[in-house]
Design a protein around this motif. Structure first.
Motif, short mmCIF file in Angstrom:
data_model
loop_
_atom_site.label_atom_id
_atom_site.label_comp_id
_atom_site.label_asym_id
_atom_site.label_seq_id
_atom_site.Cartn_x
_atom_site.Cartn_y
_atom_site.Cartn_z
N LYS A 164 -58.01 3.02 21.07
CA LYS A 164 -56.90 3.18 22.02
C LYS A 164 -56.84 4.60 22.59
CE LYS A 164 -53.82 2.16 18.83
NZ LYS A 164 -54.62 2.01 17.62
N THR A 165 -56.85 5.59 21.70
CA THR A 165 -56.74 6.98 22.17
C THR A 165 -57.95 7.36 23.01
OG1 THR A 165 -55.34 7.60 20.31
CG2 THR A 165 -56.51 9.39 21.42
N THR A 166 -59.12 6.92 22.59
CA THR A 166 -60.34 7.23 23.36
C THR A 166 -60.21 6.68 24.78
OG1 THR A 166 -61.60 7.12 21.32
CG2 THR A 166 -62.85 7.05 23.37
N HIS B 113 -49.39 12.88 24.59
CA HIS B 113 -50.41 12.66 23.56
C HIS B 113 -49.81 12.18 22.24
CE1 HIS B 113 -53.58 14.43 25.99
NE2 HIS B 113 -52.63 15.24 26.43
N GLN B 114 -50.72 11.63 21.42
CA GLN B 114 -50.32 11.09 20.11
C GLN B 114 -49.72 12.20 19.24
OE1 GLN B 114 -53.51 8.78 18.50
NE2 GLN B 114 -52.30 7.99 16.82
N THR B 115 -50.30 13.41 19.33
CA THR B 115 -49.71 14.52 18.60
C THR B 115 -49.02 15.42 19.63
OG1 THR B 115 -51.91 15.47 18.78
CG2 THR B 115 -51.28 14.59 16.64
N LEU C 127 -48.43 6.83 27.36
CA LEU C 127 -47.76 7.32 26.14
C LEU C 127 -48.56 6.81 24.95
CD1 LEU C 127 -44.28 6.22 27.37
CD2 LEU C 127 -44.86 8.58 26.92
N ASP C 128 -49.14 7.73 24.19
CA ASP C 128 -49.98 7.34 23.05
C ASP C 128 -49.14 7.39 21.77
OD1 ASP C 128 -52.05 6.72 21.38
OD2 ASP C 128 -53.32 8.42 21.91
N GLU C 129 -48.83 6.25 21.22
CA GLU C 129 -48.03 6.13 19.99
C GLU C 129 -46.76 6.99 20.07
OE1 GLU C 129 -48.58 4.10 17.61
OE2 GLU C 129 -50.73 3.67 17.61
MG MG Z 1 -54.96 6.89 18.55
#
Ligand code: MG
Ligand code: ATP
Length: 413
Positions: free
Chosen positions: A68-70, A110-112, A188-190
């Motif tokens: 997903k993130t990629t 980002h996720q973070t 929106l990642d997570e």
């Molecule tokens: Mg991810």
């Protein structure tokens, strides 16, 4: 394996439900075709197609490591695909950097979190904006951001420092930051992992406001089924780098989604809840510990964990879970109380001594705390065994032995 088992239940009907009118959406606003990405030893994405339609919330669902993130990093120009093409607003594009993506109206949270804690909200929003060169006119920027905030219905104190904000507010700062850069498609990642349930509701309601009232399109990456079910119009499921299904959310159920996500049916109540009834193995007695700010993060925590048991520790991030795990692993001293392992008091033992007794610790931040990304698997294994006489000879590491050990661990697990 059953992470979603827990997420399925609480308050699934509580989330604000998107309106799923029959919005005829002729052409995708964003179309990815045949995206393939290889990392050394991993096919992270394998011939992935993604169609996102204007004004929708499009969920991208998948287990950890599904890609997903990629995929999102590719849509945002952070990662270059090995193969495949992108079309945005009907135009073929090639992003060499996030700046290119932003120019084409794509923003990403980002996720973070990537905000600067010591800076104000306004500074964070303005920071790194392509238009901000040379002298920064914060006053003009403030007016612009305020206008934007009003338009999108946000109320964040622009003068507050980011460290003072809750996770939910930080999320809005990130969103505002993307919108300020002109994002029309928001990735929106997570976004919900660190939020409390009320914050999740606020976020989802806010996103619905953005798509309904402001013509923003949202790509929402998550592995939480209730969120997909309540907040998305359409869903694309990834498994091991491949798209396994594309559905209108109205035609999906949690069971269908989970089936595609893991590749088989999952019995939601599969855990055998009969208590194993073994002897107590790990016992905490009135544990207290301070957090990094010197505040008491644990007060009087006691439990007894029996052999073969799984003990769940629930709570919103920042309520002592991490400190508890660290105290049990020996990475943080207990201010008072005790920890016993198999009857032995281990409260004062070092992490190494505990590891040798058989206590392993997998921290939340695995990539930062528990492994060295630039090291090979064998080298990472060595980090845990370099002191072990079985793997050293007169102070020299037994490379072949360590490699065999790594192979054994790989095939065993
Ligand atoms: Mg991810
Ligand atoms: N920079 C990289 N170098 C090597 N491998 C990578 C890199 N980034 C991702 N991978 C690998 O690609 C695969 C997909 O990872 P990705 O982060 O895209 O998954 P994800 O679906 O976002 O997972 P999660 O739910 O944990 O965030 C994984 O096997 C991961 O280890």
């Amino acid at each position: 394996m059953a992470a979603w088992e827990v997420q399925l239940r609480p308050g699934r009907d509580d989330y604000p439900q998107v309106k799923r009118g029959s919005a005829a959406a002729p052409e995708p606003i964003l179309a990815a075709r045949g995206i393939t990405k290889r990392f050394p030893g991993v096919l992270a994405l394998d011939d992935v197609d993604l169609d996102v339609y204007p004004g929708e919330i499009h969920a991208v669902l998948g287990q950890n490591g599904a890609g997903k993130t990629t995929l999102m990093n590719i849509l945002f120009g952070l990662v270059q695909p090995d193969e495949g093409t992108l079309e945005v607003f009907g135009r073929r594009v090639r992003f060499r950097s996030p700046h290119d993506a932003l120019t084409h109206g794509i923003g990403m949270v980002h996720q973070t979190r990537r905000l600067v804690s010591a800076h104000t909200v306004l500074e964070n929003i303005v920071l790194g904006h392509p238009r901000v060169r040379g002298v920064l006119n914060l006053r003009a920027a403030r007016t612009e951001v305020e206008t934007l905030g009003n338009r999108y219905g946000f109320t964040v104190d622009l003068g507050a420092r980011v460290w003072q904000l809750s996770e939910g507010e930080r999320q809005w700062v990130e969103i505002l930051k993307a919108l300020y850069r002109g994002a029309r498609i928001l990735i929106l990642d997570e976004p919900t992992s660190a939020l409390t349930p009320p914050e999740v509701k606020t976020l989802l309601a806010g996103l619905q406001g953005l798509v309904r009232g402001q013509g923003i399109t949202v790509i929402l990456v998550t592995h939480k089924l209730p969120i997909v079910m309540s907040a998305s119009h359409r869903v694309t499921v990834l498994r091991s780098g491949k798209v396994v299904v594309r559905l209108k959310t109205a035609e999906a159920t949690e069971e269908i989604l989970v089936h595609h996500m893991v590749g088989r049916d999952v019995a939601f109540r599969s855990t055998d809840r009969a208590l194993p009834g073994g002897r107590p193995l790990l016992e905490a007695e009135q544990l207290a510990a301070f957090n990094d700010k010197g505040l008491l993060a644990l007060r009087g925590v006691s439990f007894s964990l029996r052999e073969g048991e799984v003990l769940g520790v629930a709570g919103v991030t920042g309520n002592g879970q991490e400190e508890l795990a660290q105290v049990l692993a020996g990475l943080r001293p207990a201010a008072s109380g005790s920890v016993r392992f198999d009857g032995q008091d281990i409260t004062r033992l070092s992490p190494l001594q505990r590891w040798q007794l058989g206590i392993g610790y997998v921290p939340a931040e695995r990539s930062e705390v528990a492994s060295i990304a630039a090291f090979s698997l064998v080298e990472n294994t060595t980090l845990n065994y370099h002191f072990d006489p079985a793997f050293t000879r007169r102070g020299v590491l037994d490379d072949a032995g360590l490699e065999r050990l790594t192979q054994r661990i790989l095939s065993a697990y």
